[in-house]
Design a protein around this motif. Structure first.
Motif, short mmCIF file in Angstrom:
data_model
loop_
_atom_site.label_atom_id
_atom_site.label_comp_id
_atom_site.label_asym_id
_atom_site.label_seq_id
_atom_site.Cartn_x
_atom_site.Cartn_y
_atom_site.Cartn_z
N ARG A 136 42.66 60.84 78.40
CA ARG A 136 42.16 61.69 79.45
C ARG A 136 41.45 62.90 78.76
O ARG A 136 40.22 63.57 79.19
CB ARG A 136 43.24 62.33 80.59
N ARG A 139 38.15 61.94 77.03
CA ARG A 139 37.21 61.94 78.20
C ARG A 139 36.58 63.33 78.81
O ARG A 139 35.33 63.32 78.92
CB ARG A 139 37.51 60.92 79.29
N ALA A 140 37.56 64.07 79.04
CA ALA A 140 37.11 65.25 79.45
C ALA A 140 36.19 66.19 78.56
O ALA A 140 35.26 66.78 78.90
CB ALA A 140 38.45 66.26 79.86
N GLU A 142 34.26 64.78 76.27
CA GLU A 142 33.20 64.03 76.01
C GLU A 142 32.25 64.50 77.07
O GLU A 142 31.10 64.77 77.10
CB GLU A 142 33.33 62.61 76.30
N ARG A 143 32.89 64.75 78.39
CA ARG A 143 32.02 64.89 79.48
C ARG A 143 31.68 66.71 79.38
O ARG A 143 30.41 66.76 79.76
CB ARG A 143 32.99 65.20 80.89
N ALA A 144 32.49 67.38 78.87
CA ALA A 144 32.07 68.86 78.76
C ALA A 144 30.92 68.92 77.65
O ALA A 144 30.11 69.67 77.86
CB ALA A 144 33.37 69.80 78.32
N GLN A 145 31.01 68.38 76.38
CA GLN A 145 29.93 68.20 75.54
C GLN A 145 28.60 67.52 76.10
O GLN A 145 27.60 68.20 75.66
CB GLN A 145 30.44 67.03 74.34
N GLY A 146 28.80 66.55 76.82
CA GLY A 146 27.56 66.12 77.47
C GLY A 146 26.67 67.04 78.30
O GLY A 146 25.45 67.00 78.39
N ARG A 147 27.65 67.98 79.17
CA ARG A 147 27.04 68.90 80.01
C ARG A 147 26.25 70.01 79.28
O ARG A 147 25.29 70.48 79.67
CB ARG A 147 28.16 69.61 80.87
N ARG A 150 22.86 68.60 77.54
CA ARG A 150 21.77 67.86 78.31
C ARG A 150 20.54 68.65 78.51
O ARG A 150 20.55 69.85 78.43
CB ARG A 150 22.59 67.83 79.78
#
Length: 160
Positions: A136, A139-140, A142-147, A150
């Motif tokens: 978890r 994944r969190a 990765e999401r933060a890095q992707g934001r 972007r």
């Protein structure tokens, strides 16, 4: 009147007699004590097919032992019955072995078909919980890095 009610009645009667001073000739009433105390079963009851196979095996084994004893005693006595009894004892021993194997196989089949509910040990549960938590977090992250990376993300204003 059940056992619990009976014991309460006897205890209440004894207390009443002692409180009124009537000890009936100096003898105190004995406290009612049940013959046995029911305890919960330590193991669950065997399933019906397994229990049936186990009873069959016990009966066959007991008959085999009796037959072997008769064969031994008739051999000692020099009876004509000795030879047929020894042969049938050998056959009964094979049958008894088969019956014991039947119990084992029936138990395995029952467990396989009806599924023994397995409870994982606390260590396995804790390890799985830890792995889930790490996944978890990854994944969190990765999401933060992707934001952040972007295009047209937080660095760029929508209106110039």
């Amino acid at each position: 009147m059940g056992t619990a009610e009976r014991s309460e009645a006897v205890v209440a009667g004894a207390e009443g007699a002692l409180a009124s001073g009537d000890s009936s000739g100096g003898q105190e009433r004995a406290h009612y004590r049940p013959l046995w105390v029911e305890e919960p079963a330590k193991r669950r009851r065997l399933p019906d097919p397994v229990r049936t196979a186990a009873v069959r095996a016990v009966l066959i084994i007991s008959l085999t032992l009796i037959q072997a004893m008769v064969a031994f005693l008739s051999t000692l006595a020099g009876s004509w019955l000795a030879f047929p009894m020894v042969l049938s004892s050998v056959a009964s021993t094979v049958a008894a072995t088969w019956a014991v194997l039947d119990v084992w196989v029936t138990r395995q089949v029952w467990n396989q078909r009806n599924g023994v509910v397995s409870t994982p040990s606390s260590t396995a549960r804790a390890l799985r919980r830890e792995r889930r938590r790490v996944r978890r977090q990854a994944r969190a992250a990765e999401r933060a890095q992707g934001r952040i990376h972007r295009p047209g993300g937080a660095e760029q204003l929508s209106h110039p």
